[in-house]
Design a protein around this motif. Sequence first.
Motif, PDB file in Angstrom:
ATOM      1  N   ASP A  44      14.754 -15.559  50.317  1.00 33.54           N
ATOM      2  CA  ASP A  44      14.928 -15.633  48.872  1.00 33.54           C
ATOM      3  C   ASP A  44      14.838 -14.216  48.316  1.00 33.54           C
ATOM      4  OD1 ASP A  44      15.105 -18.392  48.823  1.00 33.54           O
ATOM      5  OD2 ASP A  44      12.949 -18.660  48.543  1.00 33.54           O
ATOM      6  N   PHE A  45      15.615 -13.947  47.293  1.00 32.84           N
ATOM      7  CA  PHE A  45      15.591 -12.634  46.672  1.00 32.84           C
ATOM      8  C   PHE A  45      15.787 -12.807  45.174  1.00 32.84           C
ATOM      9  CE2 PHE A  45      17.423  -8.679  45.123  1.00 32.84           C
ATOM     10  CZ  PHE A  45      16.526  -7.758  45.652  1.00 32.84           C
ATOM     11  N   ASP A  46      14.986 -12.089  44.386  1.00 33.26           N
ATOM     12  CA  ASP A  46      15.074 -12.158  42.927  1.00 33.26           C
ATOM     13  C   ASP A  46      15.413 -10.756  42.418  1.00 33.26           C
ATOM     14  OD1 ASP A  46      14.527 -12.106  40.170  1.00 33.26           O
ATOM     15  OD2 ASP A  46      12.906 -13.569  40.360  1.00 33.26           O
ATOM     16  N   GLU A  47      16.685 -10.562  42.100  1.00 28.81           N
ATOM     17  CA  GLU A  47      17.189  -9.247  41.680  1.00 28.81           C
ATOM     18  C   GLU A  47      16.437  -8.714  40.466  1.00 28.81           C
ATOM     19  OE1 GLU A  47      20.025  -5.994  41.908  1.00 28.81           O
ATOM     20  OE2 GLU A  47      19.844  -7.685  43.269  1.00 28.81           O
ATOM     21  N   ASP A  48      16.261  -9.530  39.435  1.00 28.38           N
ATOM     22  CA  ASP A  48      15.582  -9.064  38.217  1.00 28.38           C
ATOM     23  C   ASP A  48      14.141  -8.653  38.513  1.00 28.38           C
ATOM     24  OD1 ASP A  48      17.865  -9.484  36.687  1.00 28.38           O
ATOM     25  OD2 ASP A  48      17.282 -11.530  36.155  1.00 28.38           O
ATOM     26  N   TRP A  49      13.415  -9.482  39.254  1.00 30.41           N
ATOM     27  CA  TRP A  49      12.020  -9.167  39.593  1.00 30.41           C
ATOM     28  C   TRP A  49      11.954  -7.876  40.409  1.00 30.41           C
ATOM     29  CZ3 TRP A  49       9.267  -8.497  44.106  1.00 30.41           C
ATOM     30  CH2 TRP A  49       7.879  -8.434  43.979  1.00 30.41           C
ATOM     31  N   TYR A  50      12.837  -7.738  41.360  1.00 30.68           N
ATOM     32  CA  TYR A  50      12.844  -6.559  42.238  1.00 30.68           C
ATOM     33  C   TYR A  50      13.057  -5.283  41.425  1.00 30.68           C
ATOM     34  CZ  TYR A  50      13.869  -3.956  46.591  1.00 30.68           C
ATOM     35  OH  TYR A  50      13.859  -3.072  47.644  1.00 30.68           O
ATOM     36  N   LEU A  51      14.038  -5.287  40.542  1.00 30.16           N
ATOM     37  CA  LEU A  51      14.328  -4.087  39.756  1.00 30.16           C
ATOM     38  C   LEU A  51      13.239  -3.799  38.723  1.00 30.16           C
ATOM     39  CD1 LEU A  51      18.188  -4.504  39.270  1.00 30.16           C
ATOM     40  CD2 LEU A  51      16.980  -3.078  40.941  1.00 30.16           C
ATOM     41  N   ARG A  82       8.548  -3.399  50.759  1.00 31.30           N
ATOM     42  CA  ARG A  82       8.725  -4.001  49.442  1.00 31.30           C
ATOM     43  C   ARG A  82       8.956  -5.504  49.585  1.00 31.30           C
ATOM     44  NH1 ARG A  82      10.424   0.500  45.644  1.00 31.30           N
ATOM     45  NH2 ARG A  82      10.768   2.308  46.972  1.00 31.30           N
ATOM     46  N   LEU A  83       8.549  -6.247  48.577  1.00 34.36           N
ATOM     47  CA  LEU A  83       8.781  -7.684  48.527  1.00 34.36           C
ATOM     48  C   LEU A  83      10.111  -7.946  47.832  1.00 34.36           C
ATOM     49  CD1 LEU A  83       5.197  -8.686  47.403  1.00 34.36           C
ATOM     50  CD2 LEU A  83       6.280  -9.430  49.518  1.00 34.36           C
ATOM     51  N   GLY A  84      10.822  -8.988  48.251  1.00 33.14           N
ATOM     52  CA  GLY A  84      12.104  -9.316  47.648  1.00 33.14           C
ATOM     53  C   GLY A  84      12.002 -10.247  46.462  1.00 33.14           C
ATOM     54  N   SER A  85      10.865 -10.883  46.294  1.00 32.04           N
ATOM     55  CA  SER A  85      10.641 -11.764  45.156  1.00 32.04           C
ATOM     56  C   SER A  85       9.135 -11.921  44.968  1.00 32.04           C
ATOM     57  CB  SER A  85      11.301 -13.134  45.368  1.00 32.04           C
ATOM     58  OG  SER A  85      10.755 -13.776  46.490  1.00 32.04           O
ATOM     59  N   ARG A  86       8.763 -12.368  43.792  1.00 36.83           N
ATOM     60  CA  ARG A  86       7.332 -12.543  43.517  1.00 36.83           C
ATOM     61  C   ARG A  86       6.791 -13.676  44.392  1.00 36.83           C
ATOM     62  NH1 ARG A  86       5.605 -11.979  37.973  1.00 36.83           N
ATOM     63  NH2 ARG A  86       4.731 -10.094  38.810  1.00 36.83           N
ATOM     64  N   PRO A  87       5.774 -13.365  45.169  1.00 37.82           N
ATOM     65  CA  PRO A  87       5.200 -14.407  46.017  1.00 37.82           C
ATOM     66  C   PRO A  87       4.361 -15.385  45.202  1.00 37.82           C
ATOM     67  CG  PRO A  87       3.954 -12.378  46.238  1.00 37.82           C
ATOM     68  CD  PRO A  87       5.122 -12.078  45.346  1.00 37.82           C
ATOM     69  N   ILE A  88       4.307 -16.606  45.665  1.00 42.22           N
ATOM     70  CA  ILE A  88       3.441 -17.602  45.038  1.00 42.22           C
ATOM     71  C   ILE A  88       2.119 -17.541  45.791  1.00 42.22           C
ATOM     72  CG2 ILE A  88       3.092 -20.051  44.581  1.00 42.22           C
ATOM     73  CD1 ILE A  88       6.195 -20.261  44.509  1.00 42.22           C
ATOM     74  N   VAL A  89       1.097 -17.075  45.112  1.00 40.76           N
ATOM     75  CA  VAL A  89      -0.217 -16.907  45.730  1.00 40.76           C
ATOM     76  C   VAL A  89      -1.120 -18.056  45.292  1.00 40.76           C
ATOM     77  CG1 VAL A  89      -2.230 -15.386  45.956  1.00 40.76           C
ATOM     78  CG2 VAL A  89       0.070 -14.396  45.785  1.00 40.76           C
TER      79      VAL A  89
END
Length: 173
Positions: A44-51, A82-89
């Motif tokens: 999974d990758f979240d472009e907005d979160w990453y940038l 780097r992480l590709g998306s915000r992890p669910i912790v």
Amino acid sequence: MVNIPHPRVAFGDLPDQFKTDADEVRLPRKILARLLDLYISSWDFDEDWYLTTYPDIATAVSSNGFPSGWAHFRAVGYLEGRLGSRPIVDSEWYLETYPDVAEAMLDGKVASAAEHFENFGYAEGRLPSKPGVDTQWYARRYMRARQSVEEKQAHDDFVRRGYRGLALPAPPR
């Protein structure tokens, strides 16, 4: 389902290299990069979160250094840690599993389990939430257990050792 090309189509004679008794297989950088890209492409990758999370990458993208955050992540971002998306912790599980983090929170050194995971835990090889471990399969495969193993034993082994050793928590589907 992801369509993955035949190994000979994607990587030429690479499968033959794994048939030798040598302790080391030499991979050209280009082949290793393609293998890694194949692996990363399924995430999974979240472009907005990453940038937003990595403003240096947003700058590189806006100055045409990379066509997108996704291109950066696939090319070098993962290897930079780097992480590709915000992890669910799962905060409760994380703090129970990693008491040193709970202590750091009490001491005011970190604000939350999520903050710790994003800033330190991921690089330290910690998991953000309880993994789904197929207890009996995992125990037979990695713990060499011939008899029934308690769920907690297999779970703890995966969290403490298996994850860092690239073990699978359950059989691939």
